[in-house]
Design a protein around this motif. Sequence first.
Motif, PDB file in Angstrom:
ATOM      1  N   ALA A 129      87.371  41.379  90.870  1.00 52.98           N
ATOM      2  CA  ALA A 129      86.253  42.268  90.542  1.00 52.98           C
ATOM      3  C   ALA A 129      85.500  41.765  89.311  1.00 52.98           C
ATOM      4  N   MET A 130      86.235  41.278  88.308  1.00 49.37           N
ATOM      5  CA  MET A 130      85.585  40.758  87.120  1.00 49.37           C
ATOM      6  C   MET A 130      84.740  39.528  87.429  1.00 49.37           C
ATOM      7  N   ALA A 131      85.213  38.698  88.324  1.00 52.21           N
ATOM      8  CA  ALA A 131      84.506  37.458  88.641  1.00 52.21           C
ATOM      9  C   ALA A 131      83.283  37.706  89.512  1.00 52.21           C
ATOM     10  N   ASN A 132      83.293  38.762  90.327  1.00 53.50           N
ATOM     11  CA  ASN A 132      82.212  38.985  91.283  1.00 53.50           C
ATOM     12  C   ASN A 132      81.079  39.842  90.724  1.00 53.50           C
ATOM     13  N   HIS A 133      81.272  40.488  89.600  1.00 54.16           N
ATOM     14  CA  HIS A 133      80.264  41.405  89.081  1.00 54.16           C
ATOM     15  C   HIS A 133      80.072  41.179  87.583  1.00 54.16           C
ATOM     16  N   VAL A 134      78.870  41.537  87.106  1.00 52.35           N
ATOM     17  CA  VAL A 134      78.570  41.475  85.677  1.00 52.35           C
ATOM     18  C   VAL A 134      79.026  42.780  85.032  1.00 52.35           C
ATOM     19  N   ARG A 135      79.899  42.661  84.074  1.00 51.81           N
ATOM     20  CA  ARG A 135      80.363  43.839  83.343  1.00 51.81           C
ATOM     21  C   ARG A 135      80.217  43.593  81.846  1.00 51.81           C
ATOM     22  N   LEU A 136      79.838  44.628  81.146  1.00 53.14           N
ATOM     23  CA  LEU A 136      79.751  44.555  79.695  1.00 53.14           C
ATOM     24  C   LEU A 136      81.114  44.867  79.111  1.00 53.14           C
ATOM     25  N   ALA A 137      81.585  44.016  78.222  1.00 55.93           N
ATOM     26  CA  ALA A 137      82.950  44.144  77.711  1.00 55.93           C
ATOM     27  C   ALA A 137      82.932  44.490  76.225  1.00 55.93           C
ATOM     28  N   TYR A 138      83.905  45.304  75.845  1.00 58.02           N
ATOM     29  CA  TYR A 138      84.110  45.617  74.440  1.00 58.02           C
ATOM     30  C   TYR A 138      85.577  45.376  74.092  1.00 58.02           C
ATOM     31  N   ASP A 176      75.925  50.190  64.134  1.00 55.37           N
ATOM     32  CA  ASP A 176      76.612  51.031  65.132  1.00 55.37           C
ATOM     33  C   ASP A 176      75.754  51.170  66.387  1.00 55.37           C
ATOM     34  N   TRP A 177      75.571  50.068  67.089  1.00 54.99           N
ATOM     35  CA  TRP A 177      74.738  50.071  68.277  1.00 54.99           C
ATOM     36  C   TRP A 177      75.363  50.860  69.415  1.00 54.99           C
ATOM     37  N   ALA A 178      76.672  50.778  69.596  1.00 56.04           N
ATOM     38  CA  ALA A 178      77.305  51.533  70.684  1.00 56.04           C
ATOM     39  C   ALA A 178      77.095  53.020  70.490  1.00 56.04           C
ATOM     40  N   GLY A 179      77.096  53.495  69.232  1.00 59.44           N
ATOM     41  CA  GLY A 179      76.832  54.910  68.983  1.00 59.44           C
ATOM     42  C   GLY A 179      75.446  55.329  69.421  1.00 59.44           C
ATOM     43  N   ALA A 180      74.465  54.423  69.295  1.00 63.35           N
ATOM     44  CA  ALA A 180      73.108  54.745  69.747  1.00 63.35           C
ATOM     45  C   ALA A 180      72.993  54.678  71.260  1.00 63.35           C
ATOM     46  N   TRP A 181      73.736  53.761  71.910  1.00 60.51           N
ATOM     47  CA  TRP A 181      73.661  53.621  73.370  1.00 60.51           C
ATOM     48  C   TRP A 181      74.482  54.669  74.107  1.00 60.51           C
ATOM     49  N   ASN A 207      72.251  43.419  87.265  1.00 59.26           N
ATOM     50  CA  ASN A 207      72.956  44.501  87.954  1.00 59.26           C
ATOM     51  C   ASN A 207      74.330  44.678  87.307  1.00 59.26           C
ATOM     52  N   ALA A 208      74.318  45.277  86.116  1.00 59.33           N
ATOM     53  CA  ALA A 208      75.570  45.463  85.383  1.00 59.33           C
ATOM     54  C   ALA A 208      76.366  46.594  86.011  1.00 59.33           C
ATOM     55  N   GLU A 209      77.636  46.317  86.305  1.00 56.59           N
ATOM     56  CA  GLU A 209      78.486  47.286  86.991  1.00 56.59           C
ATOM     57  C   GLU A 209      79.077  48.335  86.055  1.00 56.59           C
ATOM     58  N   GLY A 210      78.924  48.163  84.755  1.00 51.18           N
ATOM     59  CA  GLY A 210      79.507  49.112  83.819  1.00 51.18           C
ATOM     60  C   GLY A 210      80.229  48.406  82.695  1.00 51.18           C
ATOM     61  N   VAL A 257      83.621  55.727  72.336  1.00 48.06           N
ATOM     62  CA  VAL A 257      82.201  55.533  72.041  1.00 48.06           C
ATOM     63  C   VAL A 257      81.729  54.180  72.550  1.00 48.06           C
ATOM     64  N   SER A 258      82.567  53.137  72.381  1.00 53.52           N
ATOM     65  CA  SER A 258      82.197  51.815  72.897  1.00 53.52           C
ATOM     66  C   SER A 258      82.045  51.847  74.414  1.00 53.52           C
ATOM     67  N   GLN A 259      82.983  52.508  75.090  1.00 56.79           N
ATOM     68  CA  GLN A 259      82.905  52.612  76.546  1.00 56.79           C
ATOM     69  C   GLN A 259      81.623  53.321  76.970  1.00 56.79           C
ATOM     70  N   ALA A 260      81.355  54.480  76.332  1.00 58.24           N
ATOM     71  CA  ALA A 260      80.152  55.243  76.696  1.00 58.24           C
ATOM     72  C   ALA A 260      78.887  54.497  76.313  1.00 58.24           C
ATOM     73  N   GLY A 261      78.923  53.765  75.190  1.00 53.82           N
ATOM     74  CA  GLY A 261      77.742  53.022  74.776  1.00 53.82           C
ATOM     75  C   GLY A 261      77.392  51.903  75.735  1.00 53.82           C
ATOM     76  N   LEU A 262      78.369  51.123  76.140  1.00 54.28           N
ATOM     77  CA  LEU A 262      78.091  50.034  77.064  1.00 54.28           C
ATOM     78  C   LEU A 262      77.770  50.549  78.468  1.00 54.28           C
ATOM     79  N   GLU A 263      78.320  51.699  78.839  1.00 50.79           N
ATOM     80  CA  GLU A 263      77.932  52.303  80.117  1.00 50.79           C
ATOM     81  C   GLU A 263      76.455  52.705  80.072  1.00 50.79           C
TER      82      GLU A 263
END
Length: 920
Positions: A687-696, A860-865, A726-729, A707-713
């Motif tokens: 799944a990691m190899a087939n899709h673009v995911r934002l990682a923290y 604190d960018w994740a807090g804003a996102w 097409n970021a998957e999350g 907060v990091s999870q919710a920010g990158l989502e």
Amino acid sequence: MVTLGGLVFLAPAILAALILLPVIFWLLRVTPPAPRRLSFPAIRLLLGLRAQEETPERMPWWLLLMRLLLAALIIVALAHPVLNPGSALPGSGPVLLVVDNGWASGKGWPERQEALRDAIDKAERAGRDLVLLATAPEAPGEPVAASRLLRPSEARGLIDSLAPSPWPTDRAAALKAAEALRLPGSVHVVWASDGITADGQAAEVRDFAARLQRFGSLQVLAPPAFGLAHLVGTPQVVDTALTVPVKRAVAAGDVPLVLRATAEDGRPLARTEVRFPAGQRQADARFELPSTARNAITAVSIEGETTAGATVLVDERWRRRPVGLAAPQDTARAQPLLTENYYLQRALEPFAEIRRGSVADLLGGTQPTDRLAALLLPDGTLSTEADRQAAERWMEGGGALIRFAGPILAANPDPLVPVPLRFGDRTLSGAMSWTAPMPLAPFDASTPFQGLTIPDDVRIQRQVLADPSPDLADKTWARLTDGTPIVTAEKRGRGWLVLVHTTAGPAWSNLAFSGLFVDMLRRLVALGSGIGGDSGQAALPPVRVLDGLGRLVPPPPLALPIPGLLFASTVPGPEHPPGFYGTEDSRRALNLGSAVTSLEPLPDLPAGVSVSGYEAPAEIDLRPWIFALAFTLLIVDGLIALFVRGLLTPPRRATTAALLLAGAVAASLLAPGPARAQAQDDSRIIAMANHVRLAYVETGSQDVDSVSQAGLEGLAQVLRDRTSVNAEGAVGINVESDELAFFPLLYWPVTPEQPALSDAAIGKLNAFLRTGGTIFFDTRDQAMGGGAALAGPGADKLRELTRGLDIPPLTPVPPDHILTRAFYLMQDFPGRYTGGDLWVETADATVNDGVSTIIIGANDWAGAWAVGTGGAPMLPVVPGGERQREMAYRFGVNLVMYALTGNYKSDQVHVPAILERLGQ
């Protein structure tokens, strides 16, 4: 709310169910275990036989006790027990929150907000409404006013949006607003103070506390001595150094402060450490810089302190003294290297702001004349009576009028000189002279030139002589070795009239070629006070102002211009926040140091006032632990029931093991504890190899990771809506165990609790960086003074985490960097907070297709996102609100596009050259 020892029950009514325990005891006692049923065909053979064992009438006492304990645990858990909740609020009426939100409250503002939220939580448990009263005025012309009665949820929203102001509090106006309230019952007042008393107002503060106490009860929250704000005073230029005073409220401790001088673009120019002398509340910071570097300083601030008082803005008055240089009438026909103005300009450039023109222009109103510190007049520039009268009026107002002799003054002496002059000049060299050029004599200790070193090769060839007079010696500041004056001066009104008895160029001496000439002019220009500020009635509009956290921001809509004549007496407030006023080319700095002259701690408050710090004891919710214990007892009870009924037999061991495993898993889920990373398996790798995911990077802190999870989502959703990515999350990464090769970008929030990296993790991260990966470190401390990201409170932890990583040289993002145009065009990179620097690799250090492997910031960018349920933002964004959140999303899009596409945007600048080479 009921307190039993250190344990508090937030739902005490449910504890009444404990009186049912005797009934439960009776029911359990009279209810025997279920009988065993056996199917046996030959049952008729047993008819008439007496059973040797009988079913007991009552259950065993230990089973009864366990079941009673299980019932009691469930009742207690439903009563919501909390450990260390703090004391309950006294009184029965509403709670009045009085908040100091002036300039001194900016230091530790998040901790103050958290303490206020705790007070709101206590009011909510007691079922009481609240009133919020901020002591700093908010808008020009509007008095300090209290809010209406608020529900706890409304009060939390106001506290989250409340921000410190960059001007002082007005506690007298706040007291009037409080006394105008008509609140029912006995009111409990919580005063969240900044701990500062300014300008000898101790008696007023004691009266303020006493009158608040009349509402019912008063609790004062105050920071400790080391948490009090400092004040940076008005800078001064002493010789070649910029000296900045720093004031504190308590003369205790020996904690050094680090002051940083920055340029217009935020670039650090110098740092210096300040230590307060024992028992003193003021110390001076001294910046020894070259003239060019000192002239570039726009602000001096205390590192790690986020208040408007911890920053002082530097304008032309402290950078370079404005000096007028009059031009002679025949300048156009003269050779540049032979004119006096050329040598005066070269000597003045290192320390003065030079304004050139005729005497009429400089003193006639076309320039801001009374901002001049000095006016230099070469020979032949004061030829008319009107010019002489204008120069004399200006000089008597406080300026330094510096004249130079020459052939014109020697042939036409005028009265605007400090001593009477002889007609003609004295020649000390030439074919018709018996004398030789003469050196200067050492300077007297009573003159401004004291301490200057005279070069051995300085010689005077011609001079204008002074007529002998009784006061000639007192007016002589420099002389030749034969005693004849070469510099004379006289006090005229509030200014000085100085005459140099030789020319400013090489015609009569070689003084203009020496460094002594520069030092002498520096001392003479310093005589001018430059009083009066900006001339005329012209108003100075705000250009950029300081916010409550000490950051330069655009002026708010309600900020008003300051009349030029009133600038020196203006006190910072809502109408005129501290900042730069005027125009971009000519600015005046309005600082808090001119309005707040002294700092003192809070005085002794009246008896009965409760005083505590902002560090409230951490509450521990016991419900998860109690439910986990109750669930475990329930599993054990079920196993006992199976055993008694004979159902726990060997064929059912698998079922029993499954039940035990399920119980252990359920108990572990109910009990609080740190989140554990999911085991990595083949399906996850695919799944990691087939899709673009934002990682923290997981920090181990559940709040930060959520907060990091919710920010990158939230950022992934923006990428899907606005770009072709097409970021998957989002996914959390453990750098010690997880594979990093699937992610082009890692968002790494820095927390104080993160452990040091192992050698294996360091090697894995170095390989990740070498193969094209990028790590975005976010220290998240801009609100606490992390303006430069590499100098804030999180800098030490960041250095500890990155020790061993192959980090190249870093620099603040230049204006032409790819991050500024990867998708959106932008020059600022705000997050939940704004300001500070974003650091990237230097241009000559990038190797991965021009992409920086390391990016460091503090906003604190994740807090804003971060978005919650329904897509609503989770956290407030200050000070710009939703507009700032939008810019934070745009930066996030630029960041991801930059990590994914490299430097393709920079290639566009070469397209015209490529097309030209291809002949198209």
